[in-house]
Motif scaffolding. Structure first.
Motif, PDB file in Angstrom:
ATOM      1  N   THR A   8      -2.566   7.479  -0.124  1.00 21.42           N
ATOM      2  CA  THR A   8      -2.020   6.155  -0.438  1.00 21.42           C
ATOM      3  C   THR A   8      -2.210   5.161   0.696  1.00 21.42           C
ATOM      4  O   THR A   8      -1.396   4.286   0.895  1.00 21.42           O
ATOM      5  CB  THR A   8      -0.519   6.262  -0.772  1.00 21.42           C
ATOM      6  N   GLY A   9      -3.256   5.290   1.478  1.00 14.79           N
ATOM      7  CA  GLY A   9      -3.503   4.323   2.546  1.00 14.79           C
ATOM      8  C   GLY A   9      -3.667   5.032   3.871  1.00 14.79           C
ATOM      9  O   GLY A   9      -4.385   6.009   3.982  1.00 14.79           O
ATOM     10  N   TYR A  10      -2.963   4.546   4.892  1.00 18.79           N
ATOM     11  CA  TYR A  10      -3.032   5.131   6.225  1.00 18.79           C
ATOM     12  C   TYR A  10      -1.903   6.123   6.416  1.00 18.79           C
ATOM     13  O   TYR A  10      -0.855   6.054   5.770  1.00 18.79           O
ATOM     14  CB  TYR A  10      -2.908   4.050   7.297  1.00 18.79           C
ATOM     15  N   ASP A  11      -2.104   7.017   7.360  1.00 15.99           N
ATOM     16  CA  ASP A  11      -1.066   7.970   7.734  1.00 15.99           C
ATOM     17  C   ASP A  11       0.076   7.181   8.373  1.00 15.99           C
ATOM     18  O   ASP A  11      -0.096   6.548   9.411  1.00 15.99           O
ATOM     19  CB  ASP A  11      -1.639   8.992   8.718  1.00 15.99           C
ATOM     20  N   GLN A  12       1.227   7.191   7.747  1.00 14.56           N
ATOM     21  CA  GLN A  12       2.364   6.386   8.181  1.00 14.56           C
ATOM     22  C   GLN A  12       2.786   6.736   9.603  1.00 14.56           C
ATOM     23  O   GLN A  12       3.149   5.866  10.385  1.00 14.56           O
ATOM     24  CB  GLN A  12       3.548   6.567   7.219  1.00 14.56           C
TER      25      GLN A  12
END
Length: 173
Positions: A8-12
């Motif tokens: 879902t995007g970048y590693d939080q």
């Protein structure tokens, strides 16, 4: 800034770590700028003290005019030298403070742009994932459709146990 791409995007965690690091760097730069500003205040105090001493020397009556004048001239020259040196150092400290502020501002602007670019890229990927997921259709299974477990003995209470009839469930002939 480089982040691992996840579903879902970048590693939080990586994004959070990066933001923490940026915060620490900005705090350090702010402290350096404050230190440089503190040095400027110290030179102002030195200048004021030199001016006070000069005024004190002018007010003192040393008794012997010739000796006093000679000593007074030497002290004034020394005070003028100290004052001149203090002014030079004050100007240098102000220039250093200006450079530190400019660097801190430039780094903050650069960090903000990098963060906003990363955030924008993450949002674009999120929109793309939403588009892909919206195209996936799931055929809904009617609630009365028997499952593979429906025909197994003892799989559910009241279904397929010893009291169950020999007839298979409806729809399974």
């Amino acid at each position: 800034m480089r982040f691992s791409v996840v579903e879902t995007g970048y590693d939080q965690r990586q994004v959070d770590y990066c933001l923490d690091e940026l915060g620490i760097r900005l705090s350090r730069l702010a402290a350096r700028a404050e230190g440089a500003a503190g040095a400027a205040r110290e030179w102002d105090e030195i200048r004021q003290e030199a001016a006070w001493l000069s005024g004190l020397l002018q007010r003192l009556d040393l008794g012997d005019a010739a000796v006093g004048r000679h000593a007074d001239d030497a002290v004034r020259r020394e005070a003028a030298d100290i004052l001149a040196q203090a002014r030079v150092e004050l100007d240098e400290a102000r220039e250093e403070a200006r450079r530190v502020r400019e660097r801190a501002y430039a780094e903050a602007v650069r960090a903000r742009r990098d963060f906003e670019a990363a955030l924008d890229a993450r949002r674009r990927r999120e929109v793309r994932v939403d588009e892909i997921l919206s195209q996936v259709t799931v055929d809904q299974v009617p609630a009365d459709t028997p499952t593979a477990a429906a025909g197994l003995a003892g799989s559910r209470v009241g279904v397929g146990g010893p009291e169950a009839g020999t007839e298979p469930p409806p729809g399974r002939r």
